[in-house]
Write an enzyme that holds these catalytic residues in place. Structure first.
Site, PDB file in Angstrom:
ATOM      1  N   GLN A  95       0.785  -1.145   0.038  1.00  0.00           N
ATOM      2  CA  GLN A  95      -0.076   0.137  -0.222  1.00  0.00           C
ATOM      3  C   GLN A  95       0.870   1.201  -0.060  1.00  0.00           C
ATOM      4  O   GLN A  95       1.927   1.219   0.122  1.00  0.00           O
ATOM      5  CB  GLN A  95      -1.101  -0.001   1.447  1.00  0.00           C
ATOM      6  CG  GLN A  95      -0.249  -0.135   2.451  1.00  0.00           C
ATOM      7  CD  GLN A  95      -1.206  -0.470   3.553  1.00  0.00           C
ATOM      8  OE1 GLN A  95      -1.138   0.489   4.659  1.00  0.00           O
ATOM      9  NE2 GLN A  95      -1.738  -1.499   3.737  1.00  0.00           N
ATOM     10  N   GLU A 116       4.294   8.070   8.591  1.00  0.00           N
ATOM     11  CA  GLU A 116       4.265   7.192   9.888  1.00  0.00           C
ATOM     12  C   GLU A 116       5.657   6.880  10.039  1.00  0.00           C
ATOM     13  O   GLU A 116       6.295   6.841   9.320  1.00  0.00           O
ATOM     14  CB  GLU A 116       3.238   6.043   9.825  1.00  0.00           C
ATOM     15  CG  GLU A 116       3.522   5.229   8.570  1.00  0.00           C
ATOM     16  CD  GLU A 116       2.646   4.176   8.029  1.00  0.00           C
ATOM     17  OE1 GLU A 116       1.235   4.437   8.342  1.00  0.00           O
ATOM     18  OE2 GLU A 116       2.818   3.191   7.685  1.00  0.00           O
ATOM     19  N   ARG A 194      -4.788   0.619  -1.383  1.00  0.00           N
ATOM     20  CA  ARG A 194      -3.942  -0.720  -1.842  1.00  0.00           C
ATOM     21  C   ARG A 194      -3.463  -0.870  -3.012  1.00  0.00           C
ATOM     22  O   ARG A 194      -4.234  -0.566  -4.036  1.00  0.00           O
ATOM     23  CB  ARG A 194      -5.010  -1.906  -1.207  1.00  0.00           C
ATOM     24  CG  ARG A 194      -5.472  -1.787   0.195  1.00  0.00           C
ATOM     25  CD  ARG A 194      -6.127  -3.134   0.253  1.00  0.00           C
ATOM     26  NE  ARG A 194      -6.752  -2.954   1.627  1.00  0.00           N
ATOM     27  CZ  ARG A 194      -8.015  -2.441   2.109  1.00  0.00           C
ATOM     28  NH1 ARG A 194      -8.675  -1.664   0.894  1.00  0.00           N
ATOM     29  NH2 ARG A 194      -8.236  -2.264   3.148  1.00  0.00           N
TER      30      ARG A 194
END
Length: 315
Positions: A95, A116, A194
């Site tokens: 992803q 992240e 995705r």
């Protein structure tokens, strides 16, 4: 209802069933027939579990007390981070996440991108992740491979071990592999495109997003698998424009922290247990338990024998 917010906030974790999930996050006596992939431990949808603000969501409190909760480093009045624990018994989908500008362009105003970082807590022998793209892959090569269903010819695999830290900027093609249990700090967004899902059925909301993935993916190389020694009492693991991630090692000694009115602190014990004295209260945190300290808390004391992760807003 109190008009201030200067004491710790315990939050109820939100357990999320995933087809790739394992059993580490299932509560004692829970249903082991349903794989739990994620525990959302600190985020704007979590409810306060005790104290004068019990039952309110973090989003509601942030609107009521933006300065006291977020601090002077915050750039908006929305709680900016989402903290998760992830238990991977199978491969996650390959992803990619958009950045802020791409999220607004592709999804509309109010949507945020997703940068992240991962801190690996446990890893089986031979565990690995996909992060980044093989060298000499151009942007056109990558976009074409995504649209043609051939992205796996270009992805980079990296072995992992407990203690590894990975920064995953928006635009990085990635997937977590089996046998990995980790802590994730990210922007407050669940926007995921995705690219490949290991030929699992597309039912249950697991459709592919090839055109959007091709738009936002970048042919960046594999990120470095940082493994800092667990020596200093406070260690910076990684930082970016959205968050600062640190590791605290008590070695049985007392540690002092200070939100200083500048940023909230999210504390998550990863080894041992800790006692947190903050805002006139004392709370005990066991392994993998978390606590949110609003920016208005100020100085606080940590005691016990523990390792702990601390997420906050960067200066």
């Amino acid at each position: 209802m109190p008009h201030t917010l200067s004491s710790p906030l315990p939050l109820e974790s939100k357990l999320v069933e995933r087809v790739w999930g394992g059993t580490r996050l299932i509560p004692e006596g829970g249903d082991h027939s349903k794989p739990i992939g994620e525990a959302w431990v600190i985020g704007e949808d979590n409810h306060v579990s005790g104290g004068p603000h019990a039952g309110q969501t973090l989003a509601e409190l942030t609107k009521q007390f933006p300065a006291e909760l977020l601090g002077t480093r915050a750039s908006s009045t929305r709680f900016p981070l989402l903290i998760k624990l992830l238990d991977c018994a199978d491969w996650l989908s390959v992803q990619v996440h958009p950045d802020d500008a791409q999220a607004r362009m592709l999804e509309g105003e109010g949507h945020l991108g997703k940068t992240e970082a991962w801190q690996v807590l446990e890893a089986d022998t031979g565990a690995q992740i996909i992060a980044g793209i093989k060298p000499d892959t151009t942007q056109d090569d990558l976009s074409e491979a995504i649209l043609d269903g051939k992205v796996m010819d270009h992805v980079a695999y990296t072995p992992v071990q407990a203690g590894n830290t990975f920064m995953i900027p928006a635009g990085t093609v990635h997937a977590l592999g089996p046998g990995v249990f980790l802590y994730e700090v990210q922007q407050t967004s669940d926007l995921t495109y995705r690219i490949y899902d290991w030929d699992r059925p597309a039912a249950a909301g697991r459709t592919l997003h090839l055109e959007k993935s091709a738009e936002v993916s970048r042919p960046w190389p594999a990120p470095a698998a940082a493994l800092p020694p667990a020596g200093d009492a406070v260690q910076e693991l990684t930082r970016c424009g959205y968050f600062l991630l640190e590791r605290l090692n008590s070695k049985g000694s007392k540690l002092t922290g200070d939100t200083a009115g500048q940023t909230f602190h999210v504390l998550t014990v990863t080894v041992g247990e800790a006692q947190v004295e903050a805002g006139g209260e004392t709370r005990r945190l066991g392994q993998f338990e978390s606590l949110l300290l609003p920016a208005a808390v100020g100085t606080y004391q940590l005691s016990g024998n523990f390792q702990m992760l601390r997420s906050s807003l960067p200066d």
